[in-house]
Design an enzyme around this catalytic site. Structure first.
Site, PDB file in Angstrom:
ATOM      1  CE1 TYR A 119      -4.229  -1.841   0.574  1.00  0.00           C
ATOM      2  CE2 TYR A 119      -2.720  -3.380   1.836  1.00  0.00           C
ATOM      3  CZ  TYR A 119      -3.996  -3.150   1.340  1.00  0.00           C
ATOM      4  OH  TYR A 119      -4.847  -3.905   1.136  1.00  0.00           O
ATOM      5  CG  ASN A 132     -10.744  -2.044  -8.267  1.00  0.00           C
ATOM      6  OD1 ASN A 132     -11.296  -1.674  -9.620  1.00  0.00           O
ATOM      7  ND2 ASN A 132      -9.687  -3.044  -8.374  1.00  0.00           N
ATOM      8  CB  CYS A 174      -7.612  -3.965  -5.827  1.00  0.00           C
ATOM      9  SG  CYS A 174      -9.112  -4.948  -5.783  1.00  0.00           S
ATOM     10  CG  HIS A 175      -5.598  -9.501  -7.141  1.00  0.00           C
ATOM     11  ND1 HIS A 175      -6.256  -9.142  -8.116  1.00  0.00           N
ATOM     12  CD2 HIS A 175      -4.847 -10.296  -7.492  1.00  0.00           C
ATOM     13  CE1 HIS A 175      -5.773  -9.464  -9.299  1.00  0.00           C
ATOM     14  NE2 HIS A 175      -4.735 -10.328  -9.028  1.00  0.00           N
ATOM     15  CD  GLU A 194      -2.215 -12.156 -10.702  1.00  0.00           C
ATOM     16  OE1 GLU A 194      -1.288 -11.204 -10.444  1.00  0.00           O
ATOM     17  OE2 GLU A 194      -3.241 -11.433 -10.727  1.00  0.00           O
TER      18      GLU A 194
END
Length: 162
Positions: A95, A118, A126-127, A153
Protein backbone atom coordinates in the site's frame (compact mmCIF):
# COMPACT_ATOMS: atom_id res chain seq x y z
CA UNK A 1 -19.54 -24.33 -30.29
CA UNK A 2 -22.90 -23.51 -31.81
CA UNK A 3 -23.95 -19.90 -32.03
CA UNK A 4 -26.34 -19.76 -29.06
CA UNK A 5 -24.71 -22.36 -26.85
CA UNK A 6 -23.44 -21.33 -23.44
CA UNK A 7 -19.95 -22.15 -22.21
CA UNK A 8 -19.67 -22.74 -18.47
CA UNK A 9 -16.35 -22.09 -16.78
CA UNK A 10 -15.64 -23.16 -13.20
CA UNK A 11 -12.45 -21.49 -11.91
CA UNK A 12 -10.20 -23.70 -9.75
CA UNK A 13 -11.13 -21.84 -6.54
CA UNK A 14 -14.75 -22.78 -7.23
CA UNK A 15 -14.19 -26.28 -5.78
CA UNK A 16 -14.95 -26.53 -2.09
CA UNK A 17 -16.20 -22.97 -1.58
CA UNK A 18 -19.87 -23.87 -1.77
CA UNK A 19 -21.86 -26.30 0.35
CA UNK A 20 -23.91 -27.66 -2.54
CA UNK A 21 -24.41 -27.29 -6.26
CA UNK A 22 -27.32 -24.86 -5.79
CA UNK A 23 -25.00 -22.37 -4.08
CA UNK A 24 -22.39 -22.77 -6.79
CA UNK A 25 -21.88 -20.01 -9.34
CA UNK A 26 -20.86 -20.80 -12.89
CA UNK A 27 -19.65 -18.26 -15.40
CA UNK A 28 -21.75 -18.27 -18.50
CA UNK A 29 -20.56 -16.73 -21.72
CA UNK A 30 -23.04 -16.21 -24.53
CA UNK A 31 -21.42 -16.78 -27.89
CA UNK A 32 -23.99 -14.99 -30.10
CA UNK A 33 -22.59 -11.77 -31.60
CA UNK A 34 -25.75 -9.74 -31.11
CA UNK A 35 -25.95 -10.78 -27.46
CA UNK A 36 -22.72 -9.08 -26.38
CA UNK A 37 -21.34 -5.63 -27.04
CA UNK A 38 -17.70 -5.26 -28.11
CA UNK A 39 -16.54 -4.04 -24.67
CA UNK A 40 -18.25 -7.03 -23.04
CA UNK A 41 -16.57 -9.37 -25.52
CA UNK A 42 -13.21 -7.75 -24.70
CA UNK A 43 -13.86 -8.14 -20.98
CA UNK A 44 -14.88 -11.78 -21.38
CA UNK A 45 -11.80 -12.55 -23.49
CA UNK A 46 -9.57 -10.79 -20.97
CA UNK A 47 -11.03 -12.68 -17.99
CA UNK A 48 -10.82 -16.00 -19.84
CA UNK A 49 -7.16 -15.30 -20.63
CA UNK A 50 -6.48 -14.27 -17.03
CA UNK A 51 -7.78 -17.55 -15.64
CA UNK A 52 -6.96 -19.97 -18.46
CA UNK A 53 -4.30 -18.54 -20.80
CA UNK A 54 -2.22 -15.88 -19.02
CA UNK A 55 0.35 -15.76 -21.82
CA UNK A 56 -2.34 -14.20 -24.07
CA UNK A 57 -3.12 -11.33 -21.70
CA UNK A 58 -0.34 -9.08 -22.98
CA UNK A 59 -1.72 -9.27 -26.50
CA UNK A 60 -5.30 -8.44 -25.53
CA UNK A 61 -6.60 -4.88 -25.27
CA UNK A 62 -7.89 -3.83 -21.89
CA UNK A 63 -11.66 -3.48 -21.86
CA UNK A 64 -12.94 0.10 -22.06
CA UNK A 65 -13.41 1.66 -18.63
CA UNK A 66 -16.42 3.94 -18.44
CA UNK A 67 -16.88 4.03 -14.69
CA UNK A 68 -17.01 7.65 -13.40
CA UNK A 69 -14.40 6.89 -10.73
CA UNK A 70 -11.89 6.12 -13.48
CA UNK A 71 -12.82 9.17 -15.53
CA UNK A 72 -12.33 11.94 -13.00
CA UNK A 73 -9.13 13.46 -11.73
CA UNK A 74 -8.88 12.19 -8.14
CA UNK A 75 -6.33 10.45 -5.98
CA UNK A 76 -8.44 7.27 -6.07
CA UNK A 77 -8.50 7.34 -9.87
CA UNK A 78 -4.75 8.04 -9.95
CA UNK A 79 -4.08 5.09 -7.63
CA UNK A 80 -6.22 2.70 -9.69
CA UNK A 81 -4.61 3.74 -13.00
CA UNK A 82 -1.14 3.54 -11.44
CA UNK A 83 -1.87 0.04 -10.14
CA UNK A 84 -3.15 -1.04 -13.55
CA UNK A 85 -0.10 0.28 -15.39
CA UNK A 86 2.72 -0.36 -12.92
CA UNK A 87 2.02 -3.68 -11.20
CA UNK A 88 2.21 -6.56 -13.64
CA UNK A 89 0.79 -10.08 -13.57
CA UNK A 90 2.52 -12.11 -10.84
CA UNK A 91 3.83 -9.05 -8.99
CA UNK A 92 2.70 -7.46 -5.75
CA UNK A 93 3.12 -3.99 -4.29
CA UNK A 94 2.63 -2.61 -0.79
CA UNK A 95 0.00 0.00 0.00
CA UNK A 96 2.84 2.35 0.91
CA UNK A 97 4.76 1.78 -2.34
CA UNK A 98 1.62 2.23 -4.42
CA UNK A 99 0.99 5.53 -2.63
CA UNK A 100 4.54 6.60 -3.59
CA UNK A 101 4.01 5.53 -7.21
CA UNK A 102 0.74 7.49 -7.30
CA UNK A 103 2.48 10.63 -6.06
CA UNK A 104 1.78 10.81 -2.32
CA UNK A 105 4.13 8.76 -0.14
CA UNK A 106 2.07 9.48 3.00
CA UNK A 107 -1.23 8.16 1.61
CA UNK A 108 -1.03 4.40 2.28
CA UNK A 109 -4.43 4.45 4.04
CA UNK A 110 -5.96 6.34 1.13
CA UNK A 111 -4.63 3.61 -1.16
CA UNK A 112 -6.59 1.11 0.95
CA UNK A 113 -9.69 3.25 0.42
CA UNK A 114 -9.02 3.32 -3.32
CA UNK A 115 -8.78 -0.49 -3.34
CA UNK A 116 -12.17 -0.70 -1.60
CA UNK A 117 -13.60 1.65 -4.24
CA UNK A 118 -12.24 -0.34 -7.19
CA UNK A 119 -15.24 -0.86 -9.52
CA UNK A 120 -13.63 -3.71 -11.49
CA UNK A 121 -11.50 -6.00 -9.30
CA UNK A 122 -9.26 -8.53 -11.07
CA UNK A 123 -9.06 -6.32 -14.18
CA UNK A 124 -7.75 -3.49 -12.01
CA UNK A 125 -5.79 -5.90 -9.82
CA UNK A 126 -6.35 -4.65 -6.27
CA UNK A 127 -5.55 -8.18 -5.07
CA UNK A 128 -1.89 -7.40 -5.89
CA UNK A 129 -1.72 -4.76 -3.15
CA UNK A 130 -0.38 -6.19 0.10
CA UNK A 131 0.86 -4.94 3.47
CA UNK A 132 4.49 -3.83 3.85
CA UNK A 133 4.94 -6.74 6.26
CA UNK A 134 4.12 -9.19 3.47
CA UNK A 135 0.69 -10.09 4.86
CA UNK A 136 -1.99 -10.13 2.21
CA UNK A 137 -4.18 -7.46 3.81
CA UNK A 138 -7.90 -7.21 3.13
CA UNK A 139 -9.81 -7.93 -0.07
CA UNK A 140 -13.44 -7.27 -0.92
CA UNK A 141 -13.77 -10.76 -2.39
CA UNK A 142 -12.43 -12.30 0.82
CA UNK A 143 -8.91 -13.15 1.89
CA UNK A 144 -9.18 -16.72 0.58
CA UNK A 145 -9.91 -15.32 -2.88
CA UNK A 146 -7.04 -12.81 -2.65
CA UNK A 147 -4.59 -15.53 -1.63
CA UNK A 148 -5.82 -17.76 -4.48
CA UNK A 149 -5.45 -14.95 -7.06
CA UNK A 150 -1.92 -14.18 -5.87
CA UNK A 151 -1.00 -17.89 -5.92
CA UNK A 152 -2.58 -18.33 -9.36
CA UNK A 153 -0.52 -15.46 -10.77
CA UNK A 154 2.71 -16.63 -9.13
CA UNK A 155 2.26 -20.18 -10.46
CA UNK A 156 1.33 -19.01 -13.97
CA UNK A 157 4.25 -16.57 -14.08
CA UNK A 158 6.63 -19.40 -13.08
CA UNK A 159 5.17 -21.63 -15.80
CA UNK A 160 5.57 -18.87 -18.41
CA UNK A 161 9.19 -18.21 -17.48
CA UNK A 162 10.27 -21.87 -17.54
Amino acid sequence: MERNEVETFHPPWHQGLFQNRAESAAWEVCEGAEEMTEPLKQCTAWLHAYFCQPARMASLPLPAFHHPLLQRDSFTGQVLWTLLRAVKFGEAVSYKRLAELAGNSRAARAVGGAMRSNPIPIIIPCHRVICSSGRSGHYGGGNLMKEWLLSHEKLQKEKLSS
